[in-house]
Write a protein that holds these residues in place. Structure first.
Motif, short mmCIF file in Angstrom:
data_model
loop_
_atom_site.label_atom_id
_atom_site.label_comp_id
_atom_site.label_asym_id
_atom_site.label_seq_id
_atom_site.Cartn_x
_atom_site.Cartn_y
_atom_site.Cartn_z
N CYS A 61 -7.35 -5.54 7.42
CA CYS A 61 -6.00 -5.94 7.02
C CYS A 61 -4.94 -5.03 7.64
O CYS A 61 -5.25 -3.93 8.09
CB CYS A 61 -5.89 -5.86 5.51
N ALA A 62 -3.71 -5.50 7.65
CA ALA A 62 -2.59 -4.68 8.14
C ALA A 62 -1.28 -5.38 7.82
O ALA A 62 -1.26 -6.59 7.56
CB ALA A 62 -2.69 -4.45 9.64
N PHE A 63 -0.20 -4.62 7.84
CA PHE A 63 1.13 -5.20 7.64
C PHE A 63 1.74 -5.53 9.00
O PHE A 63 1.60 -4.77 9.96
CB PHE A 63 2.04 -4.22 6.88
N MET A 64 2.45 -6.63 9.02
CA MET A 64 3.10 -7.09 10.25
C MET A 64 4.36 -6.25 10.52
O MET A 64 5.12 -5.98 9.60
CB MET A 64 3.46 -8.55 9.99
N ASP A 65 4.56 -5.86 11.75
CA ASP A 65 5.83 -5.21 12.12
C ASP A 65 6.78 -6.32 12.58
O ASP A 65 7.58 -6.81 11.82
CB ASP A 65 5.60 -4.18 13.24
N ILE A 116 -3.95 1.42 1.50
CA ILE A 116 -3.34 0.09 1.51
C ILE A 116 -3.41 -0.55 0.13
O ILE A 116 -2.45 -1.16 -0.32
CB ILE A 116 -3.92 -0.79 2.63
N SER A 117 -4.52 -0.37 -0.59
CA SER A 117 -4.57 -0.98 -1.92
C SER A 117 -3.54 -0.35 -2.85
O SER A 117 -2.88 -1.04 -3.63
CB SER A 117 -5.98 -0.93 -2.52
N GLU A 118 -3.37 0.97 -2.76
CA GLU A 118 -2.38 1.62 -3.62
C GLU A 118 -0.95 1.23 -3.22
O GLU A 118 -0.07 1.08 -4.08
CB GLU A 118 -2.57 3.14 -3.61
N ALA A 119 -0.72 1.02 -1.93
CA ALA A 119 0.60 0.56 -1.48
C ALA A 119 0.86 -0.85 -2.00
O ALA A 119 1.96 -1.16 -2.46
CB ALA A 119 0.67 0.58 0.05
N MET A 120 -0.15 -1.70 -1.96
CA MET A 120 -0.01 -3.07 -2.46
C MET A 120 0.33 -3.05 -3.96
O MET A 120 1.17 -3.79 -4.43
CB MET A 120 -1.30 -3.85 -2.23
N TYR A 121 -0.37 -2.19 -4.67
CA TYR A 121 -0.12 -2.07 -6.11
C TYR A 121 1.35 -1.72 -6.36
O TYR A 121 2.02 -2.33 -7.19
CB TYR A 121 -1.06 -1.02 -6.71
N ALA A 122 1.83 -0.72 -5.61
CA ALA A 122 3.21 -0.29 -5.79
C ALA A 122 4.21 -1.37 -5.38
O ALA A 122 5.32 -1.45 -5.91
CB ALA A 122 3.47 0.99 -5.00
N LEU A 123 3.80 -2.23 -4.45
CA LEU A 123 4.67 -3.34 -4.02
C LEU A 123 4.66 -4.49 -5.04
O LEU A 123 5.35 -5.49 -4.85
CB LEU A 123 4.21 -3.86 -2.66
N GLY A 124 3.84 -4.36 -6.07
CA GLY A 124 3.79 -5.42 -7.10
C GLY A 124 2.87 -6.56 -6.73
O GLY A 124 2.99 -7.65 -7.28
N VAL A 125 1.95 -6.33 -5.80
CA VAL A 125 1.00 -7.38 -5.42
C VAL A 125 -0.31 -7.18 -6.18
O VAL A 125 -0.86 -6.07 -6.15
CB VAL A 125 0.71 -7.32 -3.89
N PRO A 126 -0.81 -8.20 -6.89
CA PRO A 126 -2.08 -8.03 -7.60
C PRO A 126 -3.19 -7.55 -6.65
O PRO A 126 -3.35 -8.11 -5.56
CB PRO A 126 -2.39 -9.44 -8.13
N THR A 127 -3.90 -6.53 -7.06
CA THR A 127 -4.89 -5.94 -6.16
C THR A 127 -5.92 -5.11 -6.92
O THR A 127 -5.63 -4.61 -8.01
CB THR A 127 -4.19 -5.01 -5.13
N THR A 128 -7.10 -4.98 -6.33
CA THR A 128 -8.04 -3.97 -6.79
C THR A 128 -7.41 -2.62 -6.47
O THR A 128 -6.52 -2.53 -5.62
CB THR A 128 -9.39 -4.06 -6.05
N ARG A 129 -7.86 -1.56 -7.15
CA ARG A 129 -7.27 -0.24 -6.89
C ARG A 129 -8.34 0.75 -6.49
O ARG A 129 -9.53 0.44 -6.52
CB ARG A 129 -6.50 0.23 -8.13
N ILE A 188 6.82 0.06 3.90
CA ILE A 188 5.49 -0.55 3.78
C ILE A 188 4.53 0.40 4.51
O ILE A 188 5.00 1.27 5.26
CB ILE A 188 5.44 -1.95 4.45
N PRO A 189 3.23 0.26 4.30
CA PRO A 189 2.32 1.14 5.05
C PRO A 189 2.21 0.69 6.51
O PRO A 189 1.38 -0.13 6.85
CB PRO A 189 0.98 1.00 4.31
N ARG A 190 3.11 1.21 7.32
CA ARG A 190 3.12 0.81 8.73
C ARG A 190 1.87 1.34 9.43
O ARG A 190 1.42 2.46 9.17
CB ARG A 190 4.36 1.33 9.42
N THR A 229 10.03 -6.39 7.90
CA THR A 229 10.50 -5.59 6.77
C THR A 229 11.93 -5.09 7.00
O THR A 229 12.77 -5.14 6.10
CB THR A 229 9.56 -4.39 6.54
N ASN A 230 12.18 -4.61 8.21
CA ASN A 230 13.48 -3.99 8.46
C ASN A 230 14.63 -4.98 8.56
O ASN A 230 15.79 -4.60 8.36
CB ASN A 230 13.42 -3.10 9.70
N THR A 231 14.34 -6.24 8.87
CA THR A 231 15.41 -7.23 8.86
C THR A 231 15.95 -7.36 7.44
O THR A 231 17.16 -7.27 7.20
CB THR A 231 14.89 -8.60 9.35
N PHE A 232 15.02 -7.53 6.48
CA PHE A 232 15.46 -7.68 5.09
C PHE A 232 16.04 -6.38 4.54
O PHE A 232 16.96 -6.39 3.72
CB PHE A 232 14.30 -8.20 4.22
#
Ligand code: AMP
Ligand code: MG
Length: 489
Positions: A268-272, A141-154, A430-432, A375-378
């Motif tokens: 943590c988790a991403f919303m579907d 999840i941290s690596e996915a956040m990084y790739a999404l451009g969200v500031p994060t620890t790695r 996103i990391p579903r 995510t899929n709406t957008f």
């Protein structure tokens, strides 16, 4: 004493250990039985100036396990406090040690922390250890956040320890190497304010200014300027979380960084499906940290930060409170502006107009009403593919879409530039949760890391819109059971 490695590439400084003793305890990682490398982040290693082959060697793995230390390391556990679900308490690194700060060939400074490295003076009743599943989950999840451009620890690496840890069942033990701009938390300042002198608090603030906000050093009120910068970074971070549907799950003040990075990937988790009331954490029964509450909760956390900083704002307490309130009042405005700009970009709008807020709110209301996937709406709007089901088939959506299209034709930028803007702001993947679980199950239960590697590859470029990503964009099959995540893992 832990033995030293022969690894080159590490170039440690230990600025945190030069703070007063109050702020940390010197503690070595507790050696583990038979460490093995689970996963190594080659590109991050390279950015840090490290050599992949060395890290994969016996010495490298021994280092990630805490069995050996690189030259220049000076391991310590940081002291901090925090409000957990609203209640103030003493905390500290109970299962982690900062082994040093890596100065990269580019001259940047990063904390290198081993998480799951054994007991420390702050462990309370805990065993100081971590399980493989949750450490790999943080990695993904941290690596996915990084790739999404969200500031994060790695995450640099995960090793298994060869030891079992006792939770509800016996689980394989593991250690994660976490890389962070720093581990300074709101809770670090709360700790200083509660148990240190004003001089200690000032020393900590000077340290934070020096490390993260050198530009405020010349300011007439540097500590207030620092507070304002943290507010700005947190307002940016909250907007970024909301715009990708990320739910942190445990926004206690000890999990809020001064650097503005996302930290502590627990429940943590991403919303579907889009619903502001979404909560995944099994222990968040009141929904305190629900998706829709995150910005307000961060405002609450920043008020606790201000309370800790009051003596540095003004000698007179009432004046100090006044100053803090004025600064904090900016947070909701900054957040809202970032969020609305981001939402407009998600809809292909370049320069927002006054009425755009209703366009956004109307869409979100429809998404909620029709239980649309966030995510899929957008993604569907971006691809402009005419899937005529669910919300997309309704008359009310068609009316909204006509209004939106009319808005896009009013701007000077072409439809194709709008589509490009949308592609950059709406991730294809996103990391579903079901995919995260699938990757973890293969790795943890069957020692098969191919699923995870493939998934990480897909997540490393979330705005690519490749054919390969389509399979990973699919939401989970409907289930009767809500997805649940767990803390204290
Ligand atoms: P977290 O929920 O990860 O933010 O952790 C909250 C606090 O509990 C921190 O002080 C952690 O260091 C501590 N903690 C979590 N798990 C353990 C463990 N297994 N052993 C000791 N301390 C722990
Ligand atoms: Mg924490």
């Amino acid at each position: 004493m832990n033995k030293k490695t022969n690894l080159t590439g590490w170039n440690f400084d230990n600025s945190y250990s030069r703070l007063p003793d109050l702020f940390y305890s010197n503690v070595n990682p507790s050696p583990v039985e038979s460490p093995q490398l689970s996963i190594l982040n080659s590109s991050l290693a390279e950015n840090l100036g490290l050599i992949q082959e060395e890290l994969q060697s016996e010495d490298g793995v021994a280092m990630f396990a805490g069995n050996k230390l690189p030259g220049g390391a000076s391991p310590l556990a940081q002291a901090y406090a925090g409000h957990q679900f609203g209640h103030f308490t003493m905390l500290g690194d109970g299962r982690a040690v900062l082994i040093g700060e890596q100065i990269t060939p580019q001259g940047e400074r990063f904390d290198i922390q081993l998480k799951g490295s054994g007991r420390t003076p702050y462990s309370r009743g805990g065993d100081g250890r971590a399980a493989l599943g949750p450490m790999l989950r943080e990695y993904i999840i941290s690596e996915a956040m990084y790739a999404l451009g969200v500031p994060t620890t790695r995450s640099l690496a995960v090793v298994t320890t060869g030891e079992s840890i006792v939770r509800e069942t016996n689980l394989p033990g593991a250690i994660l190497t976490r890389v962070a701009a720093s581990h300074l938390r709101v809770g670090t300042f709360q700790y200083a304010a509660r148990w240190g002198t004003t001089e200690d608090l000032k020393t900590l603030a000077d340290y934070a200014v020096n490390r993260h906000f050198p530009e405020v050093q010349e300011d007439a009120q540097p500590y207030l300027a620092m507070y304002r910068q943290v507010i700005k970074r947190q307002a940016d971070l909250m907007a970024k979380w909301q715009l990708v549907g990320f739910i942190h799950g445990v926004m206690n003040t000890d999990n809020i960084t001064v650097s503005g990075e996302t930290i502590d990937y627990g429940p943590c988790a991403f919303m579907d499906t889009y619903d502001p009331a979404t909560v995944f954490s099994s222990i968040d029964r009141q929904g305190r940290y629900a998706y829709g509450n995150q910005p307000d909760i961060d405002g609450w956390n920043l008020a606790r930060f201000a309370e800790a900083l009051l003596p540095l704002f003004h000698d007179d307490q009432e004046e100090a409170v006044q100053i803090a309130q004025e600064a904090l009042a900016e947070f909701p405005k900054l957040y809202h502006d970032n969020w609305l700009n981001g939402m407009c970009a998600k809809l292909g709008i370049f320069d927002k107009e006054k009425e755009d807020i209703s366009l956004v709110e109307e869409l979100l209301a429809l998404m909620k009403k029709h239980a649309a996937d966030f995510t899929n709406t957008f993604r569907a709007l971006t691809l402009d593919n005419s899937v005529e089901d669910g919300m997309f088939a309704t008359q009310e959506f068609k009316e909204w879409k006509a209004k939106w299209q009319e808005r896009l034709s009013r701007q000077k930028e072409s439809k194709s530039s709008a589509a490009e803007l949308m592609k950059k702001n709406n991730p294809a993947v996103i990391p579903r949760n079901h995919r995260v679980e699938e990757a973890l199950e293969a790795a943890v239960d069957h020692g098969d890391y191919t699923v995870m590697h493939k998934f990480l590859d897909i997540l490393s470029n979330p705005f690519a819109y490749t054919e390969e990503q389509e399979e990973y964009a699919k939401p989970p099959a409907p289930s009767n059971l809500p997805y649940r995540t767990y803390c204290g893992t």
